[in-house]
Every structure is written in structure tokens, then in C-alpha cells.
Enzyme design. Structure first.
Site, PDB file in Angstrom:
ATOM      1  N   ARG A  75       0.820  -1.215   0.000  1.00 57.72           N
ATOM      2  CA  ARG A  75       0.000   0.000   0.000  1.00 57.72           C
ATOM      3  C   ARG A  75       0.855   1.267   0.000  1.00 57.72           C
ATOM      4  NH1 ARG A  75      -5.550  -0.221   2.744  1.00 57.72           N
ATOM      5  NH2 ARG A  75      -4.700   1.484   3.965  1.00 57.72           N
ATOM      6  N   SER A 105       8.317   3.880   3.387  1.00 52.83           N
ATOM      7  CA  SER A 105       8.376   2.567   4.040  1.00 52.83           C
ATOM      8  C   SER A 105       8.164   2.743   5.527  1.00 52.83           C
ATOM      9  CB  SER A 105       9.734   1.907   3.779  1.00 52.83           C
ATOM     10  OG  SER A 105       9.867   0.720   4.541  1.00 52.83           O
ATOM     11  N   HIS A 139       2.142  15.945 -12.979  1.00 53.57           N
ATOM     12  CA  HIS A 139       1.191  17.017 -13.274  1.00 53.57           C
ATOM     13  C   HIS A 139       1.815  18.393 -13.053  1.00 53.57           C
ATOM     14  CE1 HIS A 139      -2.353  14.071 -12.452  1.00 53.57           C
ATOM     15  NE2 HIS A 139      -1.994  14.048 -13.726  1.00 53.57           N
ATOM     16  N   ARG A 145       1.203  13.154  -9.318  1.00 53.20           N
ATOM     17  CA  ARG A 145       1.033  14.586  -9.062  1.00 53.20           C
ATOM     18  C   ARG A 145       2.289  15.372  -9.421  1.00 53.20           C
ATOM     19  NH1 ARG A 145      -3.704  14.362  -9.656  1.00 53.20           N
ATOM     20  NH2 ARG A 145      -5.221  14.387  -7.965  1.00 53.20           N
TER      21      ARG A 145
END
Length: 185
Positions: free
Chosen positions: A46, A86, A60, A57
Site C-alpha cells: 500500500r 516505508s 502534473h 502529481r
């Protein structure tokens, strides 16, 4: 407890994390990003998903950002930065990446629960986030959430805050960034 009550508690937990993050550490990461030629991000599980959203981002914003392990990722060089998310700072594949980045002369940054970890000792920039590791061992932070959820959520929000600070320093706004958003759908 109802689902919305759990949600309220999760939000309260996230709210409490803000005061436990050092602005000086965050600013070092912002400066490291803005000074780098290329930015590489890595994380496992995750935390890796949070890192991918961070790289998106940065793209972007017009930064040269990549996710380690993707097929279009170029080589890492000495003027680049590797940012690892981590919780433990001990994930073997990420330790190996940090060691290689150091050998190549790149800057290594770690966002973690444990700055004294193996990767933390290799890192040039370390940001400590509150949270509990996957095994819920003593991190000094209690959470109702399973495994590393609080760290992973805080990581995503922290990365979004880093984006906002970079936008501010570069004089960017959402409209400028939207022009780089995918438009093939």
C-alpha cells in the site's frame, strides 16, 4: 460501532498525526525534489500505491518523476533523488534500492515510522511520520486501524501536502496542472 463512527475515529487519528511531523524535515524533502533532475519514488504494498499517486502529481507539476520498477523508468543518476515510503524502513527490496542509489551518488529520502532503520541510516533526508507498523509492534503510537493503515493514509496526505508546498514554491495552480492530466479517456 457503526461504519461512520469508525470513519470519524480514523479522521481523528489522522488529525492527530499533523502535529507529530517536523516541518523542517518536510521542507528538506520539498527542496530535494525541486533541486533534483529526476525524481524516483518507491514503496512496497500500500505504501507503493501512495508513492505512485505522488509520482503522478509530480508529473502534473511538470517534474520529471518516475516509479521504480515501471517499464518506462529511466536510469538513476547522481543529480536525482530516490524517495522511499516505508513504514519499517527495513523492506529488503527497498534497502537494496537505497544502497544502489547511494552507490550512484543520488540523494536518498525516506518517509517512515522508523528513521533509525536500515534505510534511514542510508538516507540523506528522513521524514518521520506517526503510525504503527504492519505487525503493530511498539511504535509509540496507538491506532484502531489494522496493520500499517494509519501510516499509509498519513503517507498519502503528507505526499499531497508536499505537492501543495512544491506548487507554492513553483507558482503553480490546479488549472496549470490539469493541462498535464491524461486526456485519452
Amino acid at each position: 460501532m457503526q461504519t461512520t463512527q469508525y470513519l470519524a475515529e480514523v479522521i481523528q487519528e489522522l488529525n492527530r498525526t499533523v502535529d507529530l511531523i517536523a516541518d523542517e524535515e518536510a521542507e528538506k524533502l520539498v527542496n530535494g525534489i525541486l533541486e533534483a533532475e529526476k525524481i524516483f519514488v518507491a514503496g512496497a504494498g500500500r505504501s507503493g500505491f501512495m508513492s505512485k499517486s505522488f509520482a503522478m502529481r509530480m508529473m502534473h507539476m511538470g517534474l520529471d518523476a518516475y516509479v521504480v520498477g515501471e517499464t518506462i523508468t529511466p536510469n538513476l543518476e547522481k543529480d536525482d533523488i530516490l524517495i522511499i515510503g516505508s513504514g519499517s524502513g527495513e523492506t529488503k527490496t527497498l534497502v537494496s534500492m537505497a544502497e544502489k542509489a547511494k552507490r550512484l551518488g543520488a540523494t536518498v529520502a525516506l518517509v517512515t515510522i522508523f528513521p533509525e532503520s536500515t534505510i534511514g541510516q542510508l538516507a540523506d533526508i528522513t521524514v518521520k511520520l506517526p503510525g504503527s507498523p504492519k505487525d503493530q509492534s511498539d511504535s509509540g503510537y496507538n491506532t484502531i486501524q489494522p496493520m500499517g493503515s494509519l501510516f499509509e493514509q498519513t503517507l498519502l496526505l503528507f505526499y499531497d501536502a508536499i505537492i501543495l508546498r512544491c506548487m507554492e514554491k513553483k507558482g503553480l495552480d490546479s488549472d496549470t496542472m490539469f493541462k498535464r492530466h491524461a486526456n485519452l479517456e
